[in-house]
Design a protein around this motif. Structure first.
Motif, mmCIF file in Angstrom:
data_model
loop_
_atom_site.group_PDB
_atom_site.id
_atom_site.type_symbol
_atom_site.label_atom_id
_atom_site.label_comp_id
_atom_site.label_asym_id
_atom_site.label_seq_id
_atom_site.Cartn_x
_atom_site.Cartn_y
_atom_site.Cartn_z
ATOM 1 N N LEU A 1 0.819 -1.207 0.000
ATOM 2 C CA LEU A 1 0.000 0.000 0.000
ATOM 3 C C LEU A 1 0.852 1.257 0.000
ATOM 4 O O LEU A 1 0.503 2.261 -0.625
ATOM 5 N N ALA A 2 1.983 1.203 0.699
ATOM 6 C CA ALA A 2 2.884 2.361 0.704
ATOM 7 C C ALA A 2 3.477 2.587 -0.676
ATOM 8 O O ALA A 2 3.600 3.732 -1.130
ATOM 9 N N VAL A 3 3.850 1.500 -1.365
ATOM 10 C CA VAL A 3 4.382 1.618 -2.726
ATOM 11 C C VAL A 3 3.310 2.192 -3.654
ATOM 12 O O VAL A 3 3.571 3.101 -4.454
ATOM 13 N N ARG B 1 3.174 5.832 -5.862
ATOM 14 C CA ARG B 1 2.993 5.847 -7.320
ATOM 15 C C ARG B 1 1.652 6.438 -7.741
ATOM 16 O O ARG B 1 1.360 6.536 -8.937
ATOM 17 N N GLY B 2 0.818 6.784 -6.753
ATOM 18 C CA GLY B 2 -0.463 7.395 -7.064
ATOM 19 C C GLY B 2 -1.460 6.449 -7.676
ATOM 20 O O GLY B 2 -2.355 6.853 -8.423
ATOM 21 N N ILE B 3 -1.312 5.129 -7.348
ATOM 22 C CA ILE B 3 -2.219 4.123 -7.906
ATOM 23 C C ILE B 3 -3.262 3.758 -6.864
ATOM 24 O O ILE B 3 -2.926 3.325 -5.763
ATOM 25 N N GLY C 1 -2.365 -8.266 -9.983
ATOM 26 C CA GLY C 1 -2.106 -7.645 -11.265
ATOM 27 C C GLY C 1 -1.031 -6.583 -11.183
ATOM 28 O O GLY C 1 -0.394 -6.230 -12.171
ATOM 29 N N PHE C 2 -0.831 -6.067 -9.998
ATOM 30 C CA PHE C 2 0.214 -5.061 -9.805
ATOM 31 C C PHE C 2 1.538 -5.771 -9.497
ATOM 32 O O PHE C 2 2.100 -5.636 -8.402
ATOM 33 N N LEU C 3 2.029 -6.555 -10.462
ATOM 34 C CA LEU C 3 3.191 -7.409 -10.169
ATOM 35 C C LEU C 3 4.435 -6.589 -9.830
ATOM 36 O O LEU C 3 5.233 -6.982 -8.983
ATOM 37 N N ASP C 4 4.610 -5.459 -10.521
ATOM 38 C CA ASP C 4 5.794 -4.653 -10.241
ATOM 39 C C ASP C 4 5.735 -4.043 -8.844
ATOM 40 O O ASP C 4 6.754 -3.919 -8.153
ATOM 41 N N GLU D 1 7.945 -0.658 9.704
ATOM 42 C CA GLU D 1 7.720 0.779 9.575
ATOM 43 C C GLU D 1 8.800 1.418 8.704
ATOM 44 O O GLU D 1 8.512 2.287 7.868
ATOM 45 N N ILE D 2 10.039 0.987 8.875
ATOM 46 C CA ILE D 2 11.125 1.515 8.046
ATOM 47 C C ILE D 2 10.916 1.126 6.586
ATOM 48 O O ILE D 2 11.129 1.936 5.672
ATOM 49 N N ALA D 3 10.479 -0.105 6.332
ATOM 50 C CA ALA D 3 10.195 -0.531 4.954
ATOM 51 C C ALA D 3 9.118 0.339 4.326
ATOM 52 O O ALA D 3 9.194 0.694 3.138
ATOM 53 N N MET D 4 8.112 0.703 5.109
ATOM 54 C CA MET D 4 7.031 1.545 4.594
ATOM 55 C C MET D 4 7.541 2.949 4.269
ATOM 56 O O MET D 4 7.124 3.567 3.283
ATOM 57 N N LEU D 5 8.448 3.461 5.094
ATOM 58 C CA LEU D 5 9.050 4.761 4.799
ATOM 59 C C LEU D 5 9.858 4.700 3.504
ATOM 60 O O LEU D 5 9.793 5.603 2.667
ATOM 61 N N LEU D 6 10.621 3.623 3.331
ATOM 62 C CA LEU D 6 11.419 3.465 2.120
ATOM 63 C C LEU D 6 10.526 3.307 0.896
ATOM 64 O O LEU D 6 10.877 3.763 -0.194
ATOM 65 N N ALA D 7 9.359 2.669 1.073
ATOM 66 C CA ALA D 7 8.427 2.492 -0.035
ATOM 67 C C ALA D 7 7.928 3.828 -0.567
ATOM 68 O O ALA D 7 7.590 3.952 -1.745
ATOM 69 N N LEU D 8 7.874 4.826 0.314
ATOM 70 C CA LEU D 8 7.444 6.165 -0.100
ATOM 71 C C LEU D 8 8.561 6.922 -0.814
ATOM 72 O O LEU D 8 8.381 8.072 -1.217
#
Length: 254
Positions: A101-103, A107-109, A119-122, A156-163
């Motif tokens: 969800l953070a990714v 990306r604004g998806i 379907g959002f494989l990437d 939480e750190i992974a979610m920050l990096l995803a942004l």
């Protein structure tokens, strides 16, 4: 170029000045730690940097741009990511879904009802890459609520990096952890630093961790900037020693 800068940053609560005329810079891709006794103003300073609080006076600049009046959301979009002393994850989603969800958000998806999430494989691939970075791939299908405290910090750190934040503000990432959990989060932070593409500002009480990771250390005392220098110089600073370090070592080695 400086990633982050403050100029005469001040905030007052009634008659109390919590952050008092603090000016400092964090060069791009530097690792700066902020130390100081309880009540020194460290977390309040982070709240000013991330936009949770508005200063009484002074400015916050991101890559030379004045962001003092910007909301936390707008600052995040510009590259400032902030973790909290209390973990901030979605407890009833899986570890993978939290990061996915953070990714997507970056990306604004938006989620489409007629399209399966696979379907959002990437996006899923990127989420797994980040989980690998923070050593959580084996827990990808766990509900976040079932993670140990240290694992939630890594998520939480992974979610920050995803942004895709360029500046990470890490507020006591080892707070509440058992001694056994600390090395894992330390390895994660060291890995992020060694990748060399992030500016990191850390609040922490563990001096061995700070000395190992920091390019510079900033010392706050009663809301004021007491010193800002290379770790070796901070350790030799008599003013810092008398105000803080001696008591810190006594506290954490007792």
């Amino acid at each position: 170029m400086n990633s982050l800068e403050t100029k005469n940053l001040t905030i007052k609560f009634g008659g109390h000045t919590a952050v008092d005329n603090v000016s400092f810079t964090v060069p791009e891709k530097e690792f700066k730690s902020i130390i100081g006794p309880n009540g020194a103003g460290k977390t309040t300073l982070f709240n000013l940097l991330s936009g949770q609080l508005k200063p009484t006076s002074g400015d916050v600049l991101l890559k030379g741009k004045n962001v003092t009046k910007y909301s936390p959301t707008k600052r995040t979009r510009l590259g400032i990511g902030r973790s909290f002393q209390i973990t901030n994850v979605f407890p009833n989603l899986t570890v993978l879904e939290n990061v996915r969800l953070a990714v997507q958000s970056k990306r604004g998806i938006r989620y489409l009802m007629h399209r399966h999430k696979d379907g959002f494989l990437d996006i899923k691939s990127e989420a797994y890459r980040l989980l690998e970075l923070v050593m959580l791939t084996k827990k990808a299908d766990y509900l976040a609520v079932n993670l140990a405290h240290g694992e939630k910090r890594k998520l939480e750190i992974a979610m920050l990096l995803a942004l895709d934040t360029e500046i990470l503000l890490l507020d006591e990432p080892t707070a509440g952890m058992s001694l056994e959990e600390v090395p894992a989060i330390l390895d994660v932070i060291r890995t992020i630093k060694n990748q060399g593409d992030k500016t990191i500002v850390l609040i922490e009480h563990k001096m061995d961790m700070i000395m190992d990771l920091s390019d510079s250390i900033m010392v706050l005392f009663n809301g004021r900037l007491l010193a800002d220098d290379h770790p070796s110089e901070i350790m030799k600073n008599e003013q810092v020693q008398s105000a803080y370090l001696g008591g810190l070592y006594d506290e954490h080695t007792a």
